[in-house]
Design a protein around this motif. Structure first.
Motif, short mmCIF file in Angstrom:
data_model
loop_
_atom_site.label_atom_id
_atom_site.label_comp_id
_atom_site.label_asym_id
_atom_site.label_seq_id
_atom_site.Cartn_x
_atom_site.Cartn_y
_atom_site.Cartn_z
N GLY A 186 47.19 28.10 52.09
CA GLY A 186 46.87 28.69 50.72
C GLY A 186 45.56 28.25 49.89
N ASP A 187 46.02 28.17 48.92
CA ASP A 187 45.02 27.68 47.78
C ASP A 187 44.42 26.26 48.08
OD1 ASP A 187 44.95 30.18 46.51
OD2 ASP A 187 46.32 29.27 44.86
N LEU A 188 43.19 26.39 48.11
CA LEU A 188 42.56 24.85 48.35
C LEU A 188 41.70 24.41 47.22
CD1 LEU A 188 40.87 26.12 51.83
CD2 LEU A 188 43.08 24.66 51.70
N GLY A 189 42.12 23.08 46.79
CA GLY A 189 41.32 22.41 45.77
C GLY A 189 41.24 23.21 44.45
N LYS A 190 40.50 23.00 43.59
CA LYS A 190 40.25 23.55 42.14
C LYS A 190 39.87 24.82 42.11
CE LYS A 190 40.14 18.96 39.88
NZ LYS A 190 39.07 18.48 38.96
N SER A 191 40.14 25.70 41.00
CA SER A 191 39.63 26.87 41.10
C SER A 191 38.02 26.79 40.61
CB SER A 191 40.20 27.78 39.85
OG SER A 191 41.56 28.11 40.05
N MET A 192 37.10 27.70 40.97
CA MET A 192 35.89 27.59 40.59
C MET A 192 35.31 29.12 39.76
SD MET A 192 35.12 25.28 42.80
CE MET A 192 33.49 25.31 42.81
N ILE A 193 34.31 28.62 39.12
CA ILE A 193 33.63 29.78 38.46
C ILE A 193 32.25 30.03 39.00
CG2 ILE A 193 32.94 30.40 36.13
CD1 ILE A 193 35.79 30.12 36.15
N ASN A 194 31.86 31.33 39.42
CA ASN A 194 30.88 31.79 40.08
C ASN A 194 30.04 32.11 39.17
OD1 ASN A 194 28.69 32.92 41.51
ND2 ASN A 194 29.96 33.31 43.44
N ILE A 195 29.04 31.54 38.72
CA ILE A 195 27.94 32.18 37.71
C ILE A 195 26.82 32.80 37.96
CG2 ILE A 195 26.66 31.52 35.39
CD1 ILE A 195 28.50 29.09 35.07
N LEU A 196 26.77 34.11 37.94
CA LEU A 196 25.50 34.73 38.54
C LEU A 196 24.62 34.82 37.48
CD1 LEU A 196 23.64 36.35 40.49
CD2 LEU A 196 24.98 38.60 39.62
N PHE A 197 23.25 34.24 37.49
CA PHE A 197 22.42 34.19 36.35
C PHE A 197 20.95 34.54 36.57
CE2 PHE A 197 22.37 29.90 37.76
CZ PHE A 197 20.64 29.43 37.83
N ARG A 198 20.26 34.75 35.69
CA ARG A 198 18.57 34.92 36.04
C ARG A 198 17.82 34.04 35.20
NH1 ARG A 198 17.66 41.22 35.91
NH2 ARG A 198 18.26 40.72 38.28
N ALA A 199 17.18 33.44 35.68
CA ALA A 199 16.30 32.40 35.13
C ALA A 199 14.80 32.05 35.98
CB ALA A 199 16.74 31.20 34.54
N ASP A 200 13.65 31.91 35.64
CA ASP A 200 12.87 31.67 36.55
C ASP A 200 12.35 30.04 36.64
OD1 ASP A 200 10.53 31.45 38.10
OD2 ASP A 200 9.26 32.60 36.44
N LEU A 201 13.08 29.85 38.03
CA LEU A 201 13.21 28.28 37.99
C LEU A 201 11.88 27.71 38.82
CD1 LEU A 201 16.74 27.78 39.16
CD2 LEU A 201 15.81 27.88 36.93
N ARG A 202 11.07 28.52 38.98
CA ARG A 202 9.62 28.26 39.89
C ARG A 202 9.12 27.13 39.31
NH1 ARG A 202 7.62 34.40 41.08
NH2 ARG A 202 8.70 34.47 39.01
N PRO A 203 8.72 27.13 38.02
CA PRO A 203 7.97 26.10 37.32
C PRO A 203 8.62 24.73 37.66
CG PRO A 203 8.10 27.89 35.90
CD PRO A 203 8.96 28.04 37.07
N HIS A 204 9.88 24.73 37.80
CA HIS A 204 10.70 23.47 37.86
C HIS A 204 10.85 22.79 39.25
CE1 HIS A 204 11.65 23.35 33.65
NE2 HIS A 204 12.36 24.38 33.60
N LEU A 205 10.91 23.92 40.18
CA LEU A 205 11.00 23.71 41.66
C LEU A 205 9.61 23.15 42.19
CD1 LEU A 205 13.30 26.47 42.83
CD2 LEU A 205 13.69 24.11 42.91
N ARG A 206 8.36 23.42 41.57
CA ARG A 206 7.20 23.18 42.05
C ARG A 206 6.94 23.37 43.70
NH1 ARG A 206 6.72 17.09 38.95
NH2 ARG A 206 7.15 18.13 37.06
#
Length: 516
Positions: A186-206
């Motif tokens: 049946g259900d496993l662990g805690k409920s999850m929230i899947n957040i789909l977002f748009r943000a330019d992470l390339r400057p941070h990822l280097r």
């Protein structure tokens, strides 16, 4: 035929039925394909199905190239990852022998919504009947067909179908209305929230790239997964129900704050595109078939996400079922052939669920690399992932002398040895894969000295090819089903091979015996 559910499995079921020449309609309560990625792990067997449909290049073009990237990373924030404060497991490189087991691989990960967009667009181009914003409200059946009640943009109406395929998810309406129960953890662990977002992470990822990254920041613990590797991402965070937290508490403002904390940039420009509550589950339907109705995908089995087995197992369901429905529809097989769907897929789904749960108990069994990790997997009864995806075998009346037991090995090339019930081994024949030679048809592969088999195949009207490979005896032959599963292995010539092949086909296709 009617397919209920417009997710990846439902779309591919419809595509496969259409590919086999079966008129099919799809109904889905949403207004179109989901924009929310629910999985990104497209396994080699699923890629082979896409290749069979001619969609592999389009999906590969939509995939993110992660060659040389980290498959799994752990960092406090994205900013700290870019600064080098990260633990990473490199993207797994298949062993040299494993690269010889399939003709084509995606260059990286492809989010499920991207696959859906490719398949849905192809179905629309082919003029397939796609009924979005339509819910199934009732279903009954008799010996000759299935009656469904639908509620769509034009109101309520009924439809009569030869068969129905339910691909309508974990909480399947069709399964519930048929009274089919489920078993499992049946259900496993805690409920999850899947957040789909748009943000330019390339400057941070280097310049760094990854498939998934566990974020350990106290204010934003979760799993960050790439969609396009640049600006589109999903972030999975826990919803603490025990602490009074509810899924509706994750407003766009709350989600923006969580994403900024995970990235480590309080001023990050973030667009929250979608928020999807979900909970890992492990359940198996008590029955995969009820009369003329068949359950596929999450409607038949919800599999713990560790290992990326869920989506791919559902696609394998569709691939197994579609050619059988087509054979019955075209009068090439008796209706008893459809019984082999549940006979074959239920044990495989149960074994796959077990493998996912073993990995959930100890994720190192999935992510570990090297001889020590292999030894730990063997001790824990964990199969190598490629064996789970490609190596499982069928045992049913649609196979002659099946050999369902897997060899005690982690080597996929050893498992794919041409045994009846296994996926036909891949080998190049004049630059064409044996899988491509099958091309959704019954096909005979004969050894280098298998002239009598080639002659017999021509008499019967079977496509046939000469193959030189260690898994095919010189004078032997493999009879391969349209889903690339070996139905018969013959090690030597037989008298009157044409009559022999005809009898075998009649047997596995459950054709009625003619009465003089």
């Amino acid at each position: 035929m009617l397919v209920v559910g417009g997710g990846t499995v439902g779309l591919l079921t419809t595509a496969l039925l259409t590919h086999h020449g079966v008129p099919a309609a799809l109904v889905e309560r949403r207004s179109g394909p989901s924009v929310h990625p629910r999985a990104t792990g497209i396994a080699p067997r699923t890629v082979e199905v896409l290749r069979e449909l001619g969609l592999d290049d389009a999906v590969d073009a939509a995939a993110v190239d992660l060659r040389g990237a980290a498959g799994k990373a752990v960092a406090r924030t994205v900013v700290e990852m870019g600064a080098g404060e990260v633990k990473a497991v490199p993207m797994a490189e298949p062993p040299a022998g494993e690269l010889d087991t399939t003709p084509f691989r995606l260059r990286g990960v492809c989010a499920q919504d991207r696959v859906d967009a490719v398949v849905a667009a192809d179905l629309a181009r082919r003029g397939v009947d796609l009924r979005w914003s339509t819910r199934l409200t009732g279903i009954t059946q008799d010996a000759d067909g299935v009656d469904v009640e639908l509620d769509g943009p034009g109101g309520r109406y009924s439809l009569r179908c030869a068969h129905v395929v339910a691909a309508d998810g974990t909480h399947s309406t069709v399964r519930t209305k048929l009274g089919v129960g489920t078993s499992g953890a049946g259900d496993l662990g805690k409920s999850m929230i899947n957040i789909l977002f748009r943000a330019d992470l390339r400057p941070h990822l280097r310049g760094r790239s990854f498939g998934m990254c566990t974020i350990t920041h106290p204010a934003a613990r979760g799993l960050l997964a790439t969609v396009d590797g640049q600006t589109d991402w999903v972030f999975h965070v826990e919803c603490d129900l025990d602490g009074g937290e509810r899924p509706e508490d994750f407003t766009p403002e709350r989600c923006t704050a969580v994403v900024r904390a995970a990235v480590g940039d309080p001023g990050l420009d973030v667009e929250i595109r979608s928020v999807l509550p979900w909970r890992p589950r492990s359940v198996l339907a008590d029955r995969f078939a009820v009369g003329r109705v068949f359950l596929v995908g999450d409607a038949a089995h919800a599999i713990s996400p560790m290992g990326a087995f869920g989506l791919n197992t559902g696609v394998a369901d569709a691939h197994n079922l579609a050619w059988k429905l087509a054979a019955v529809h075209h009068g090439e097989a008796g209706p008893e052939l459809l019984d082999t769907y549940a006979q074959e897929r239920e044990p495989v789904a149960a074994a796959t669920m077990d493998q996912a749960m073993r990995r959930r108990a100890d994720p190192a069994l999935h992510w570990g690399r090297g001889p020590e990790a292999d030894a730990a997997r063997v001790a824990a009864g964990v199969w190598a992932s490629p064996v789970v995806h490609l190596g499982q075998r069928y045992d049913s009346a649609a196979i002659v002398d099946p050999q369902p037991e897997l060899p005690s090995t982690m080597d996929l090339a050893t498992v794919l040895d041409g045994s009846p019930g296994s996926r036909v081994p891949h080998a190049w024949v004049d630059g064409v894969s044996t899988l491509d030679l099958v091309a959704s048809r019954w096909t005979l592969l004969a050894g280098p000295a298998g002239d009598s088999w080639l002659t017999a195949a021509a008499e019967v009207g079977l496509p046939a090819h000469r193959v030189s490979a260690p898994w095919l005896p010189d004078e032997g032959a493999l009879l391969v089903r349209p889903d690339a599963i070996v139905a018969l292995r013959a090690t030597n010539p037989v008298p009157d091979a044409a009559r022999f092949l005809t009898d075998v086909l009649d047997r596995v296709l459950a054709k009625p015996v003619a009465v003089p």
